[in-house]
Design a protein around this motif. Sequence first.
Motif, mmCIF file in Angstrom:
data_model
loop_
_atom_site.group_PDB
_atom_site.id
_atom_site.type_symbol
_atom_site.label_atom_id
_atom_site.label_comp_id
_atom_site.label_asym_id
_atom_site.label_seq_id
_atom_site.Cartn_x
_atom_site.Cartn_y
_atom_site.Cartn_z
ATOM 1 N N LYS A 253 -19.334 60.707 43.535
ATOM 2 C CA LYS A 253 -19.342 59.320 43.090
ATOM 3 C C LYS A 253 -20.004 58.421 44.128
ATOM 4 C CE LYS A 253 -15.974 58.666 39.457
ATOM 5 N NZ LYS A 253 -14.548 58.683 39.101
ATOM 6 N N ALA B 259 -12.881 65.587 39.429
ATOM 7 C CA ALA B 259 -11.524 65.148 39.752
ATOM 8 C C ALA B 259 -10.544 65.603 38.677
ATOM 9 C CB ALA B 259 -11.483 63.630 39.894
ATOM 10 N N ASP C 2 -5.181 61.074 43.664
ATOM 11 C CA ASP C 2 -6.511 60.998 43.051
ATOM 12 C C ASP C 2 -7.214 59.754 43.580
ATOM 13 O OD1 ASP C 2 -8.741 60.739 41.444
ATOM 14 O OD2 ASP C 2 -7.623 60.339 39.593
ATOM 15 N N PHE D 171 -18.414 53.965 37.429
ATOM 16 C CA PHE D 171 -18.483 54.030 38.881
ATOM 17 C C PHE D 171 -19.813 54.694 39.214
ATOM 18 C CE2 PHE D 171 -13.629 53.918 39.535
ATOM 19 C CZ PHE D 171 -13.675 52.666 40.118
HETATM 20 C C1 LIG Z 1 -13.948 58.821 37.790
HETATM 21 C C2 LIG Z 1 -12.518 59.064 37.947
HETATM 22 C C3 LIG Z 1 -11.952 60.274 37.526
HETATM 23 C C4 LIG Z 1 -12.713 61.317 36.761
HETATM 24 O O1 LIG Z 1 -13.616 61.954 37.557
HETATM 25 P P1 LIG Z 1 -14.265 63.345 37.103
HETATM 26 O O2 LIG Z 1 -14.770 63.895 38.395
HETATM 27 O O3 LIG Z 1 -15.366 62.989 36.165
HETATM 28 O O4 LIG Z 1 -13.226 64.163 36.468
HETATM 29 C C5 LIG Z 1 -10.620 60.494 37.801
HETATM 30 N N1 LIG Z 1 -9.880 59.570 38.438
HETATM 31 C C6 LIG Z 1 -10.386 58.384 38.826
HETATM 32 C C7 LIG Z 1 -9.506 57.389 39.536
HETATM 33 C C8 LIG Z 1 -11.714 58.086 38.588
HETATM 34 O O5 LIG Z 1 -12.224 56.910 38.971
#
Ligand SMILES: *Cc1c(COP(=O)(O)O)cnc(C)c1O
Length: 477
Positions: free
Chosen positions: A303, A148, A271, A80
């Motif tokens: 992101k 996340a 999430d 992403f």
């Molecule tokens: C990218 C992603 C994560 C992980 O993100 P981090 O900030 O690197 O921990 C978690 N859940 C989803 C749905 C993601 O796309």
Amino acid sequence: MDAAEFRRRGREMVDYVADYLENIEQRPVYPDLEPGYLRPLIPAEAPLEPETFEDIMRDVERVIMPGVTHWQSPYFYAYFPAASSFPAMLADMLSGAIGCIGFSWAASPACTELETVMMDWLGRMLQLPECFIAETHGHGGGVIQGTASEATLMALLAARCKAIRRVQASSPETPEAEIFSKLVAYTSEQAHSSVERAALIGGVMMRKVPTDNSYAVRGDMLKKMLEEDKSAGLIPFYFCATLGTTPSCAFDRLTELGPICNEGNVWMHVDAAYAGSAFICPEFRPLLNGIEFANSFNFNPHKWLLVNFDCSAMWVKNRADIIGAFKVEPLYLKHENQESGLVTDYRHWQIPLGRRFRSLKMWFVFRMYGLNGLQSHIRKQVALAKEFESLVRADKRFEICAEVIMGLVCFRLKGSNERNQNLLKKIAKSREIHLVPCQLSGRFVLRFAVCARTTESRHIQQAWRHITQLTFELLQD
Ligand SMILES: *Cc1c(COP(=O)(O)O)cnc(C)c1O
């Protein structure tokens, strides 16, 4: 380096960064080297005597750049996006200069207070229910986590604590260890691996909920599992829903799942790491409906919202759940204002003690883009994904594997997985674009994510020409 040299070198560095980003397309997006490439290029030990800035910058080009995957290149379509913008980089420079460790209000009041207000600004951009906004003097509020993964883990640990206290309140004689061993967490089989890791770290069982044919978790599927487990004497306590799954950007049905979780005393964490940024656009906001049922919600401005890594925005409906879960107060961290009830000590909201002044990045970006500018960025990238989707659909050799809702296109060559693996190998070998695969319903699928801020239609067209050229070669062999 004194302040005078810093002024000079700082200007040079800004020029280097601007040149790097302006000319990034000329660099191969993915490095061509073997593991262990770096060690022989630099001395085995740190220098005894100081070296010059020029020496180091020469080595940046010689040692570092050949080994960089250029995430900000418009030929990067993997994973992403990793957000990046000039205002965010400048704000981070200021954060570095202030160099505070804002674990409590007193440790640097601006660091805490700007964060609380920025989380409210962002919450309002997303039209979050008022219960998540700190200003309304409700019980909720926001915090910036690093990732996340940390938000998911914090929510799971808070939910675990809440569940144990709840069970103990009704049956005080049950030992904590026994309750612990019966706790079950749930998430989609399409959820990010960090959710499974949170359960491993939290030491609780986790069950994966199957998805429907659009890869979304539906209410009935979760309900069935909760009932099975409850009748087996287990204690369901946590469900992590995903909005915008990593493989295919699918959306779990919050409006079905929320009431089930609320009725069953199951903490619902949402999430939306990638997709969350798009909810600032009214046309995408309906995908967030049902958020009023959630106990906590998280997405990553780092992101898709032009705020450089790391910046993961997390809101909780009841901050006491999270603060109360792991509060420890040694004397050296106490301060006289903390009892006033008006201050936030963010160290209670996160795993580490120390924290950077990350809200500066949000403040600079939100002000220099405005909500309109941020919405344009999202809309432009979604339009580019749709453009790629129509190129794929127009070619009968290919198929689209999941509905294209945001900036991600899942596609494959019709036919065997092996054929698609070979296509991806060819793409990787030619190093013109970078993308990664995923698995959907047992099929090997290519993921094309619009990533770099500077991606334009011509890049999309070029990427597709390249893919079809390689396909032509593949089908010839
Ligand atoms: C990218 C992603 C994560 C992980 O993100 P981090 O900030 O690197 O921990 C978690 N859940 C989803 C749905 C993601 O796309």
